[in-house]
Enzyme design. Structure first.
Site, PDB file in Angstrom:
ATOM      1  N   VAL A   1     -29.478 -10.743  -4.358  1.00  0.00           N
ATOM      2  CA  VAL A   1     -30.543 -10.161  -3.540  1.00  0.00           C
ATOM      3  C   VAL A   1     -31.641  -9.561  -4.412  1.00  0.00           C
ATOM      4  O   VAL A   1     -32.830  -9.785  -4.184  1.00  0.00           O
ATOM      5  CB  VAL A   1     -29.960  -9.102  -2.588  1.00  0.00           C
TER       6      VAL A   1
ATOM      7  N   GLN B   1     -26.229  -2.587 -14.041  1.00  0.00           N
ATOM      8  CA  GLN B   1     -25.278  -1.951 -14.939  1.00  0.00           C
ATOM      9  C   GLN B   1     -24.435  -2.964 -15.710  1.00  0.00           C
ATOM     10  O   GLN B   1     -23.844  -2.644 -16.740  1.00  0.00           O
ATOM     11  CB  GLN B   1     -24.350  -1.028 -14.159  1.00  0.00           C
TER      12      GLN B   1
ATOM     13  N   SER C   1     -20.641  -8.948  -6.507  1.00  0.00           N
ATOM     14  CA  SER C   1     -20.091 -10.022  -5.680  1.00  0.00           C
ATOM     15  C   SER C   1     -20.850 -11.333  -5.832  1.00  0.00           C
ATOM     16  O   SER C   1     -20.331 -12.395  -5.490  1.00  0.00           O
ATOM     17  CB  SER C   1     -20.081  -9.597  -4.207  1.00  0.00           C
TER      18      SER C   1
ATOM     19  N   HIS D   1     -11.452  -8.989   0.031  1.00  0.00           N
ATOM     20  CA  HIS D   1     -10.848 -10.155   0.654  1.00  0.00           C
ATOM     21  C   HIS D   1     -10.363 -11.083  -0.455  1.00  0.00           C
ATOM     22  O   HIS D   1     -10.765 -10.977  -1.608  1.00  0.00           O
ATOM     23  CB  HIS D   1     -11.811 -10.843   1.622  1.00  0.00           C
TER      24      HIS D   1
ATOM     25  N   TYR E   1     -11.263 -20.009   4.729  1.00  0.00           N
ATOM     26  CA  TYR E   1     -12.302 -20.945   4.321  1.00  0.00           C
ATOM     27  C   TYR E   1     -11.864 -21.594   3.018  1.00  0.00           C
ATOM     28  O   TYR E   1     -10.968 -21.102   2.324  1.00  0.00           O
ATOM     29  CB  TYR E   1     -13.665 -20.262   4.189  1.00  0.00           C
TER      30      TYR E   1
ATOM     31  N   TRP F   1     -25.332 -11.351   1.998  1.00  0.00           N
ATOM     32  CA  TRP F   1     -24.513 -12.326   1.285  1.00  0.00           C
ATOM     33  C   TRP F   1     -25.409 -13.365   0.607  1.00  0.00           C
ATOM     34  O   TRP F   1     -26.596 -13.481   0.902  1.00  0.00           O
ATOM     35  CB  TRP F   1     -23.559 -13.029   2.253  1.00  0.00           C
TER      36      TRP F   1
ATOM     37  N   ASP G   1     -42.935  -1.256  22.201  1.00  0.00           N
ATOM     38  CA  ASP G   1     -43.741  -1.011  23.392  1.00  0.00           C
ATOM     39  C   ASP G   1     -43.414   0.400  23.851  1.00  0.00           C
ATOM     40  O   ASP G   1     -42.267   0.815  23.871  1.00  0.00           O
ATOM     41  CB  ASP G   1     -43.513  -2.070  24.466  1.00  0.00           C
TER      42      ASP G   1
END
Length: 849
Positions: free
Chosen positions: A20, A41, A50, A223, A277, A382, A576
């Site tokens: 990101v 870091q 990740s 996970h 997966y 992600w 609105d």
């Protein structure tokens, strides 16, 4: 460009050099920004986050438009960069319920523009994914542009194609935000003075936010993932494992990075019935599992890289792989994989890990400007969506408009300011993050509600509502009634006008909602609006300030009420609102609940001059919507003030007493009926309800819930911000030109005029089903000539008009009454017709009476 030395200043500092952070820096560079520094870091590019332990699988289809759009943009960007394997993706089904879910996948994909989504039978799945046992499945969903990103390769590509300076092995110790403005980023290697700072630390998001004094609800969880030794069934794929990272510094187990860098040759796969997966890594098989109890990580102690481990990788816990510990699954990950992928049964594992990633309480990203000037969030994202959100944040920072190349995007559901005041408490967001983890591959029912952390915010009417059998739903932490069991007798009264609903559309829905709708049209109802918010704007120049912020002319008399929009710089609808002039230099701006106070209130506050004070009164006032043809009679019984048609005309306000309760009464109605909004200090709320209730017994006053509100506002054509209108639409597209006065000067005017000059390509329009009373679901494609031309924004049954109603944006040449279209929903194609609006009471006789 990587550098060893740390610059002492920069215009923009991006904290986090993963997917990101690199994407934000790249897109800022593309938009012409200069003097950007990215710090992390860890070593670069293998940071220890990740982004580098993830297997890189990208499934693009989502019920959320923005998630699908950002995923597709990411896949196109990374494909052009040469770091994306477009091998396709297949989600398999082992149950009838999952096959229905996969049909919804096709519908979402068609609605949001993914190319060529397909349903496959078991043999077709096995043809593309020969590792899968076709006897174990009922079919699959195939998206040909799904695939896998080479994480390390993508990070290297970003570094080489971005004019930013990248500095690794630099720990951020503090973010100086003195005076409400970001000033500098303090590191263990020195200070970087800056004007803007982007937090892109994902797993460390909570800790980074605390450095700036923010409580961001970013919950890390573990996970599991394993990679087998080479399999005979994959021998033709070959392998280059051992050569990918030889020239890179890699914290922890180098094997993890080696295998993650090895690309697939087969489609990536998911078995969501078992929260699994998989993909091949050359001649080895990688298998990932959410099929275990939630392994939450303390958000305050994510830690750092060491010689022995990567900071975002924890030790593999075999019991979670081999035993069924997921609360909704009775089969372990290993057992389910053994059944689905027989070649994996006896395979040894070359790599194992418990990798960490994050969830917010609602499972969506946290992006955009924070409450500190110059401090931006790009968190809980992600790899799948990283390119798209990097583009959105960069556009937002540089041009004031969150957008993708396809156009502006709706940000209400991902805005970092959307979170309620309690959301930053770790006990809350860790638990809610655990729930999101548990559900990540579950089939979540429409209008599903959480069971934990309930009753956090209750209106003063809560006890009365509870006694009346309110079916409460949680929104923004508020307990809001959807319908009332006390109104069950009304169902028989209106039985002929309330069609039965079946299947997926009927879940968590009650015919009482329709009965409350019809009763309100006939008599009088009370609706709890306490979750709605008021924003007080006062002080010298407050009128001129609001004139600048509002698209409509709000130079109004004391006591006058005006509907308006708040626009961003691109002319997109940020809110609105209803503007009420209380005194010469005092106004009340009313807006919705949920994410509205944080987003809309902060927008006004950050733009206000020093002489103007903006107070967001979230929870300080309580409000009753008193609606229906008998509402004036009821209110007049409770007050000495003149609330007649001439005494309190439409879109006027008046201070009065309801019994002893001081009230600001607005002669407005969100349901298209004669009615009032009665705003009172929260401490008077219970007495306000009691007074109205007792005075209206002989008028058959009833409580009314949110279900009736939705169907009534839709058949009247009233917009709902975040559903029908958002920052991805402008007032002309949204059918709100009456809320724009181009004789005034307001934020977004220039862009809006340019858009009108260019021509309005799409317009919102109601459609009704030709021969069905089924209620459609949002995110389903609207078809013309077999091609998707729009999608359902919102839908319900219009009980007063006897037709199923949906709102959609269509190309302008199709948004004409009488145009025939179709809607694909739950596998059925419905014939529908474009209609003029409003569908109910077009002469406005009822609301103006």
């Amino acid at each position: 460009m990587s550098a060893k030395d740390l610059p002492s200043s920069a215009e923009t500092v991006v904290v986090g050099g993963g997917a990101v952070g690199c994407s934000v820096a790249y897109h800022l560079s593309e938009l012409g920004a200069e003097d950007i520094v990215v710090v992390d870091q860890g070593p670069l590019p293998v940071t220890g986050g990740s982004s580098v332990h993830a297997p890189g699988i990208m499934f693009q289809t989502s019920p959320s438009k923005i998630m699908t759009k950002t995923a597709y943009y990411t896949s196109r960007l990374l494909s052009e960069a040469g770091v994306y394997d477009e091998v396709g993706g297949i989600e398999v089904a082992r149950s009838d319920e999952r096959m229905d879910f996969l049909q919804r996948r096709v519908e979402n994909a068609r609605a949001y523009g993914l190319p060529d989504p397909q349903l496959l039978d078991p043999e077709e799945v096995a043809d593309r994914l020969p590792l899968v046992d076709p006897d174990r499945i009922q079919g699959g969903y195939y998206s040909p542009t799904d695939g896998r990103v080479d994480g390390i390769g993508a990070l290297q590509w970003y570094t080489e194609h971005t004019n930013a300076t990248f500095v690794g092995k630099t720990e951020v110790l503090d973010i100086d935000v003195s005076g409400g403005q970001v000033r500098s980023v303090e590191t263990d290697r020195g200070r970087i003075d800056c004007e803007r700072c982007v937090m892109a630390t994902n797993n460390w998001g909570y800790q980074t936010g605390r450095l700036a004094g923010l409580d961001l609800p970013i919950a890390p969880v573990e996970h599991q993932y394993v990679v087998t030794e080479p399999l005979e069934a994959l021998s033709e794929a070959g392998s280059s494992v051992g050569s990918h990272t030889s020239d890179l510094e890699v914290p922890g187990d180098r094997n993890i990075q080696e295998y993650m860098s090895e690309g697939p040759t087969l489609p990536v796969g998911r078995d969501q019935d078992h929260s699994l997966y998989f993909r091949n890594h050359g001649d080895a098989l990688g298998m990932g599992s959410y099929n275990h109890e939630t392994l939450s990580v303390d958000p305050t102690s994510m830690g750092k890289n060491t010689e022995d481990r990567q900071a975002s990788v924890r030790g593999f816990t075999r019991e979670h792989w081999e035993r069924p510990t997921h609360p909704d699954r009775d089969t372990s990950a290993k057992q389910a994989f053994d059944e689905l992928l027989p070649d994996s049964v006896d395979a040894e594992y070359a790599v194992t890990e418990n990798g960490i990633f994050v969830f917010t309480p609602d499972g969506m990203p946290a992006v955009g400007p924070t409450t500190t000037d110059g401090l931006w969030s790009a968190l809980a994202i992600w790899w799948t969506h990283s390119g798209g959100y990097g583009r959105i944040v960069a556009e937002w920072m540089e041009n004031g408009v969150p957008r993708l190349p396809s156009g502006p995007v709706d940000t209400g559901g991902v805005h970092v300011r959307r979170f309620e005041p309690h959301a930053g408490e770790p006990g809350y967001f860790v638990d809610r993050g655990a729930t999101q983890y548990r559900q990540v591959y579950s089939i979540v029912e429409p209008r599903w509600q959480p069971e934990d952390h309930r009753g956090l915010r209750r209106s003063p009417f809560y006890s009365q509502q509870e006694a009346l059998g309110a079916n409460f739903v949680q929104s923004g932490g508020w307990e809001s009634a959807q319908w009332y069991e006390s109104n069950a007798d009304l169902v028989e009264r209106y039985a002929d006008e309330i069609p039965d609903q079946e299947g997926w559309q009927a879940i968590n829905r009650s015919p009482i909602e329709g009965a409350e709708h019809l009763h309100t049209r006939d008599a009088v109802s009370m609706f709890d609006m306490t979750s709605f918010s008021s924003i007080v704007v006062e002080g010298e120049g407050s009128g001129a300030f609001l004139q600048r912020m509002c698209s409509n002319d709000v130079d109004i008399d004391v006591g006058q009420v005006r509907y308006s929009l708040l626009l961003n710089e691109g002319g997109g609808i940020l809110a609105d609102v209803t503007v009420v002039r209380i005194d010469d230099d005092e106004y009340v701006v009313t807006t919705g609940g949920g994410n509205s106070p944080g987003i809309h209130g902060e927008w006004l506050r950050e733009h206000a001059p020093d002489t103007v004070a903006v107070h967001v009164e979230e929870g300080a006032r309580t409000t009753v919507g008193l609606w229906g043809p008998k509402s004036r009679l009821l209110l007049q019984r409770c007050t000495d003030a003149d609330v007649s048609r001439s005494g309190l005309p439409y879109f006027r306000s008046k201070r009065l007493f309801v019994g002893e309760v001081p009230v600001l009464a607005l002669r407005v109605s969100y349901v298209g009926e004669l009615g009032y909004e009665l705003w009172a200090p929260a401490e008077y709320g219970q007495r306000l309800w009691e007074t109205l209730w007792e005075a209206g017994r002989d008028l058959d006053v009833r409580p009314m819930g949110g279900g009736a509100l939705e169907s009534m506002r839709l058949e009247k054509g009233y917009r709902l911000w975040g559903t029908d209108v958002d920052t991805d639409s402008n007032p002309y597209e949204a059918g709100l030109p009456f809320a724009v006065d181009t004789d005034t000067d307001f934020v977004g005017k220039e862009a809006l005029e340019a858009a009108r000059e260019d021509g309005i390509e799409n317009r919102i329009t109601p459609i009704t089903l030709d021969d069905s009373t089924d209620i459609l679901l949002s995110g389903r494609p609207v078809l013309h000539g077999g091609e998707a031309v729009g999608y359902v924004q919102a839908a319900d049954f219009g009980y007063s008009i006897g037709e199923s109603v949906a709102y959609t944006y269509l190309p302008s040449d199709l948004a004409e009454a009488g145009t025939a279209v179709q809607v694909l929903c739950e596998g059925e194609t419905y014939d529908a017709t474009v209609r003029d609006e409003p569908l109910f009471d077009p002469s406005r006789e009822r609301i103006l009476r």
